[in-house]
Design a protein around this motif. Structure first.
Motif, PDB file in Angstrom:
ATOM      1  N   LEU A  71       0.859  -1.175   0.000  1.00  0.00           N
ATOM      2  CA  LEU A  71       0.000   0.000   0.000  1.00  0.00           C
ATOM      3  C   LEU A  71       0.897   1.227   0.000  1.00  0.00           C
ATOM      4  CD1 LEU A  71      -2.577   1.688   0.386  1.00  0.00           C
ATOM      5  CD2 LEU A  71      -2.464   1.150   2.835  1.00  0.00           C
ATOM      6  N   ARG A  72       0.838   2.035  -1.049  1.00  0.00           N
ATOM      7  CA  ARG A  72       1.716   3.194  -1.206  1.00  0.00           C
ATOM      8  C   ARG A  72       0.864   4.471  -1.289  1.00  0.00           C
ATOM      9  NH1 ARG A  72       6.623   3.378  -3.628  1.00  0.00           N
ATOM     10  NH2 ARG A  72       6.937   1.432  -2.469  1.00  0.00           N
ATOM     11  N   LEU A  73       0.883   5.276  -0.218  1.00  0.00           N
ATOM     12  CA  LEU A  73       0.183   6.558  -0.227  1.00  0.00           C
ATOM     13  C   LEU A  73       0.995   7.567  -1.020  1.00  0.00           C
ATOM     14  CD1 LEU A  73      -0.913   6.889   3.537  1.00  0.00           C
ATOM     15  CD2 LEU A  73      -2.110   5.725   1.658  1.00  0.00           C
ATOM     16  N   ASP A  74       0.322   8.431  -1.797  1.00  0.00           N
ATOM     17  CA  ASP A  74       1.036   9.480  -2.521  1.00  0.00           C
ATOM     18  C   ASP A  74       1.705  10.457  -1.574  1.00  0.00           C
ATOM     19  OD1 ASP A  74       0.335   8.361  -4.894  1.00  0.00           O
ATOM     20  OD2 ASP A  74      -0.637  10.150  -5.728  1.00  0.00           O
ATOM     21  N   THR A  75       1.071  10.696  -0.424  1.00  0.00           N
ATOM     22  CA  THR A  75       1.663  11.543   0.606  1.00  0.00           C
ATOM     23  C   THR A  75       1.321  10.950   1.957  1.00  0.00           C
ATOM     24  OG1 THR A  75       1.786  13.772   1.559  1.00  0.00           O
ATOM     25  CG2 THR A  75      -0.351  13.064   0.700  1.00  0.00           C
ATOM     26  N   THR A  76       2.249  11.071   2.889  1.00  0.00           N
ATOM     27  CA  THR A  76       2.017  10.547   4.228  1.00  0.00           C
ATOM     28  C   THR A  76       1.760  11.658   5.238  1.00  0.00           C
ATOM     29  OG1 THR A  76       4.402  10.539   4.678  1.00  0.00           O
ATOM     30  CG2 THR A  76       3.421   8.508   3.806  1.00  0.00           C
ATOM     31  N   GLN A  77       1.697  12.896   4.746  1.00  0.00           N
ATOM     32  CA  GLN A  77       1.411  14.021   5.648  1.00  0.00           C
ATOM     33  C   GLN A  77       0.573  15.048   4.893  1.00  0.00           C
ATOM     34  OE1 GLN A  77       4.515  15.314   8.208  1.00  0.00           O
ATOM     35  NE2 GLN A  77       3.827  17.445   8.284  1.00  0.00           N
ATOM     36  N   THR A  78      -0.421  15.613   5.583  1.00  0.00           N
ATOM     37  CA  THR A  78      -1.294  16.599   4.966  1.00  0.00           C
ATOM     38  C   THR A  78      -1.768  17.568   6.031  1.00  0.00           C
ATOM     39  OG1 THR A  78      -3.243  16.882   3.555  1.00  0.00           O
ATOM     40  CG2 THR A  78      -3.380  15.205   5.272  1.00  0.00           C
ATOM     41  N   SER A  79      -2.631  18.508   5.638  1.00  0.00           N
ATOM     42  CA  SER A  79      -3.163  19.506   6.557  1.00  0.00           C
ATOM     43  C   SER A  79      -4.638  19.244   6.809  1.00  0.00           C
ATOM     44  CB  SER A  79      -2.974  20.917   5.980  1.00  0.00           C
ATOM     45  OG  SER A  79      -1.613  21.190   5.734  1.00  0.00           O
ATOM     46  N   THR A  80      -5.160  19.827   7.875  1.00  0.00           N
ATOM     47  CA  THR A  80      -6.562  19.635   8.210  1.00  0.00           C
ATOM     48  C   THR A  80      -7.461  20.334   7.185  1.00  0.00           C
ATOM     49  OG1 THR A  80      -6.458  21.569   9.669  1.00  0.00           O
ATOM     50  CG2 THR A  80      -6.137  19.412  10.677  1.00  0.00           C
ATOM     51  N   ALA A  82     -11.840  19.774   5.359  1.00  0.00           N
ATOM     52  CA  ALA A  82     -13.054  18.960   5.321  1.00  0.00           C
ATOM     53  C   ALA A  82     -13.029  17.952   4.179  1.00  0.00           C
ATOM     54  CB  ALA A  82     -14.276  19.863   5.204  1.00  0.00           C
ATOM     55  N   ASN A  83     -12.353  18.267   3.087  1.00  0.00           N
ATOM     56  CA  ASN A  83     -12.291  17.374   1.923  1.00  0.00           C
ATOM     57  C   ASN A  83     -10.854  17.286   1.429  1.00  0.00           C
ATOM     58  OD1 ASN A  83     -15.191  16.578   1.119  1.00  0.00           O
ATOM     59  ND2 ASN A  83     -15.349  18.783   1.474  1.00  0.00           N
ATOM     60  N   VAL A  84     -10.101  16.417   2.064  1.00  0.00           N
ATOM     61  CA  VAL A  84      -8.697  16.232   1.699  1.00  0.00           C
ATOM     62  C   VAL A  84      -8.594  15.092   0.698  1.00  0.00           C
ATOM     63  CG1 VAL A  84      -6.385  15.680   2.533  1.00  0.00           C
ATOM     64  CG2 VAL A  84      -7.920  17.059   3.936  1.00  0.00           C
ATOM     65  N   PRO A  85      -8.090  15.339  -0.504  1.00  0.00           N
ATOM     66  CA  PRO A  85      -7.972  14.244  -1.477  1.00  0.00           C
ATOM     67  C   PRO A  85      -6.856  13.268  -1.077  1.00  0.00           C
ATOM     68  CG  PRO A  85      -7.001  16.250  -2.364  1.00  0.00           C
ATOM     69  CD  PRO A  85      -7.633  16.625  -1.057  1.00  0.00           C
ATOM     70  N   LEU A  86      -7.210  12.009  -0.929  1.00  0.00           N
ATOM     71  CA  LEU A  86      -6.227  10.967  -0.650  1.00  0.00           C
ATOM     72  C   LEU A  86      -6.038  10.155  -1.921  1.00  0.00           C
ATOM     73  CD1 LEU A  86      -4.483   9.436   1.522  1.00  0.00           C
ATOM     74  CD2 LEU A  86      -6.412   7.843   1.674  1.00  0.00           C
ATOM     75  N   ARG A  87      -4.788   9.992  -2.336  1.00  0.00           N
ATOM     76  CA  ARG A  87      -4.448   9.198  -3.514  1.00  0.00           C
ATOM     77  C   ARG A  87      -3.446   8.121  -3.098  1.00  0.00           C
ATOM     78  NH1 ARG A  87      -4.974  11.373  -8.620  1.00  0.00           N
ATOM     79  NH2 ARG A  87      -2.860  10.694  -9.180  1.00  0.00           N
ATOM     80  N   PHE A  88      -3.648   6.919  -3.620  1.00  0.00           N
ATOM     81  CA  PHE A  88      -2.756   5.819  -3.266  1.00  0.00           C
ATOM     82  C   PHE A  88      -2.807   4.760  -4.350  1.00  0.00           C
ATOM     83  CE2 PHE A  88      -6.896   4.709  -1.593  1.00  0.00           C
ATOM     84  CZ  PHE A  88      -7.027   3.356  -1.840  1.00  0.00           C
ATOM     85  N   ARG A  89      -1.840   3.850  -4.293  1.00  0.00           N
ATOM     86  CA  ARG A  89      -1.772   2.727  -5.214  1.00  0.00           C
ATOM     87  C   ARG A  89      -1.493   1.441  -4.448  1.00  0.00           C
ATOM     88  NH1 ARG A  89       3.117   4.520  -8.509  1.00  0.00           N
ATOM     89  NH2 ARG A  89       3.506   5.555  -6.513  1.00  0.00           N
ATOM     90  N   ILE A  90      -1.945   0.352  -5.018  1.00  0.00           N
ATOM     91  CA  ILE A  90      -1.564  -0.974  -4.548  1.00  0.00           C
ATOM     92  C   ILE A  90      -0.553  -1.512  -5.551  1.00  0.00           C
ATOM     93  CG2 ILE A  90      -2.328  -3.287  -3.956  1.00  0.00           C
ATOM     94  CD1 ILE A  90      -3.442  -1.142  -2.108  1.00  0.00           C
ATOM     95  N   LEU A  91       0.662  -1.762  -5.088  1.00  0.00           N
ATOM     96  CA  LEU A  91       1.722  -2.252  -5.966  1.00  0.00           C
ATOM     97  C   LEU A  91       1.820  -3.772  -5.859  1.00  0.00           C
ATOM     98  CD1 LEU A  91       4.470   0.427  -5.211  1.00  0.00           C
ATOM     99  CD2 LEU A  91       2.648   0.499  -6.933  1.00  0.00           C
ATOM    100  N   ASN A  92       1.981  -4.420  -7.009  1.00  0.00           N
ATOM    101  CA  ASN A  92       2.108  -5.875  -7.013  1.00  0.00           C
ATOM    102  C   ASN A  92       3.552  -6.286  -6.726  1.00  0.00           C
ATOM    103  OD1 ASN A  92       3.572  -5.601  -9.396  1.00  0.00           O
ATOM    104  ND2 ASN A  92       1.868  -6.171 -10.732  1.00  0.00           N
ATOM    105  N   PRO A  93       3.842  -7.596  -6.647  1.00  0.00           N
ATOM    106  CA  PRO A  93       5.215  -8.022  -6.329  1.00  0.00           C
ATOM    107  C   PRO A  93       6.275  -7.508  -7.293  1.00  0.00           C
ATOM    108  CG  PRO A  93       3.703  -9.839  -5.980  1.00  0.00           C
ATOM    109  CD  PRO A  93       2.903  -8.743  -6.605  1.00  0.00           C
ATOM    110  N   ALA A  94       5.896  -7.120  -8.515  1.00  0.00           N
ATOM    111  CA  ALA A  94       6.853  -6.570  -9.475  1.00  0.00           C
ATOM    112  C   ALA A  94       6.998  -5.061  -9.342  1.00  0.00           C
ATOM    113  CB  ALA A  94       6.430  -6.928 -10.900  1.00  0.00           C
ATOM    114  N   GLY A  95       6.233  -4.446  -8.429  1.00  0.00           N
ATOM    115  CA  GLY A  95       6.313  -3.007  -8.229  1.00  0.00           C
ATOM    116  C   GLY A  95       5.396  -2.200  -9.120  1.00  0.00           C
ATOM    117  N   ALA A  96       4.529  -2.859  -9.887  1.00  0.00           N
ATOM    118  CA  ALA A  96       3.603  -2.168 -10.785  1.00  0.00           C
ATOM    119  C   ALA A  96       2.248  -1.993 -10.107  1.00  0.00           C
ATOM    120  CB  ALA A  96       3.430  -2.945 -12.084  1.00  0.00           C
ATOM    121  N   PRO A  97       1.528  -0.900 -10.406  1.00  0.00           N
ATOM    122  CA  PRO A  97       0.203  -0.701  -9.809  1.00  0.00           C
ATOM    123  C   PRO A  97      -0.784  -1.774 -10.239  1.00  0.00           C
ATOM    124  CG  PRO A  97       1.046   1.354 -10.733  1.00  0.00           C
ATOM    125  CD  PRO A  97       1.951   0.260 -11.211  1.00  0.00           C
ATOM    126  N   VAL A  98      -1.561  -2.266  -9.296  1.00  0.00           N
ATOM    127  CA  VAL A  98      -2.604  -3.243  -9.596  1.00  0.00           C
ATOM    128  C   VAL A  98      -3.790  -2.514 -10.220  1.00  0.00           C
ATOM    129  CG1 VAL A  98      -4.184  -4.946  -8.622  1.00  0.00           C
ATOM    130  CG2 VAL A  98      -1.866  -4.730  -7.705  1.00  0.00           C
TER     131      VAL A  98
END
Length: 311
Positions: A71-80, A82-98
């Motif tokens: 599980l790879r978050l685009d950012t691990t720190q943000t600010s407070t 009401a609507n904070v966009p969270l972006r992330f990817r699930i990487l497979n064993p080869a390192g490519a996004p699922v």
């Protein structure tokens, strides 16, 4: 002492050290840090274990990488906000996004977000783009350290729940864990919990919904059931998979007031339970603290030796 004697002594000492290392390794065994996978299509009744009747059980969500998936978050720190966009990817064993997933409980991926003091629980379902990036807005109006859980099954793999930390900058007003209680109030709804939980065993817990004191008997399906329950261990936010008994349309399961779940707590201690249920088109979340008492001590079948009698 001649050179051959020195060499013989060195070889003998090396063999002794090597033998001790092998003996220690055999006694300790492999490092049981990676829990076994499970299938969320049925929501396994208990957490993954390392095997054996006396082995310690491990909840899911304690690792960001498991079985080669990350599980790879685009950012691990943000600010407070009401609507904070969270972006992330699930990487497979080869390192490519699922990009291909197996649907479970009506969704390809379930995202659970909660602050580490169990405040601000959110169960959301992000959208996936063609490049394999998930995105969803979150309510992060309260600062603090959050845990993000991604529950998914990649195509051709087993179900996994991976966890990662998200830090929200600002003044962190940490809250104590609410006391254990059997009743939770959500607006004009009251949810009551019943059923004892024994560590390491599948236990039935029934959550009954009332509105203004009257039983609710027309709950609406949500994620393929009349309720969806998330349980987190308070000590480390270990994620427990639980599943409802029965499902809508099976001709057996009533649409309330009671929703029964099979719950397996891996250890004694405090757990926070979050029940999502839908009624009159609105999804509401009831929250409980469940205190699980230690189970009975295991008994040994071996006969204790009689004490020796001195003279």
């Amino acid at each position: 002492m001649n050179a051959s004697s020195n060499f013989a002594g060195f070889a003998l000492g090396l063999a002794a050290v090597f033998g001790i290392a092998l003996a220690i390794g055999a006694a300790i065994g492999p490092d049981p840090t990676e829990p076994a996978a499970h299938d969320s299509n049925t929501h396994a009744e208990g957490p993954a274990t390392t095997g054996g009747p006396n082995s310690e059980e491990y909840p899911a969500g304690l690792m960001a990488t498991q079985n080669g998936y990350t599980l790879r978050l685009d950012t691990t720190q943000t600010s407070t906000a009401a609507n904070v966009p969270l972006r992330f990817r699930i990487l497979n064993p080869a390192g490519a996004p699922v990009t291909r997933y197996v649907r479970s409980h009506d969704k390809d991926l379930h995202l659970i977000v909660v602050r580490r003091d169990m405040v601000g629980f959110q169960h959301v379902h992000p959208t996936l783009d063609q490049a394999g990036t998930w995105s969803v807005p979150l309510d992060l109006t309260r600062a603090g350290d959050y845990r993000v859980f991604a529950d998914f099954t990649a195509e051709g793999s087993d179900n996994l729940t991976l966890g990662a930390d998200l830090r929200v900058a600002g003044n962190y007003d940490a809250q104590p864990l609410p006391a254990s209680a059997t009743t939770s109030t959500v607006g004009d709804y009251t949810v009551t919990s019943s059923g004892a939980v024994t560590p390491g065993q599948a236990s039935s817990v029934t959550l009954s919904v009332r509105r203004d004191g009257k039983p609710v008997t027309d709950l609406q399906p949500y994620l393929g059931a009349y309720g969806h329950l998330v349980a987190l261990r308070a000590a480390d936010l270990g994620y427990l998979h639980v599943h409802p008994e029965g499902h809508p349309g099976d001709g057996i399961t009533p649409a309330g007031p009671g929703i029964t779940f099979a719950v397996t707590a891996p250890s004694a201690g405090d757990y926070r339970l979050f029940l999502d249920f839908r009624h009159e088109g609105v999804v509401r979340t009831a929250e409980f603290t469940l205190s699980v008492a230690p189970g009975p001590a295991p008994t040994s079948s071996a006969t204790a030796p009689e004490p020796a009698h001195g003279h």
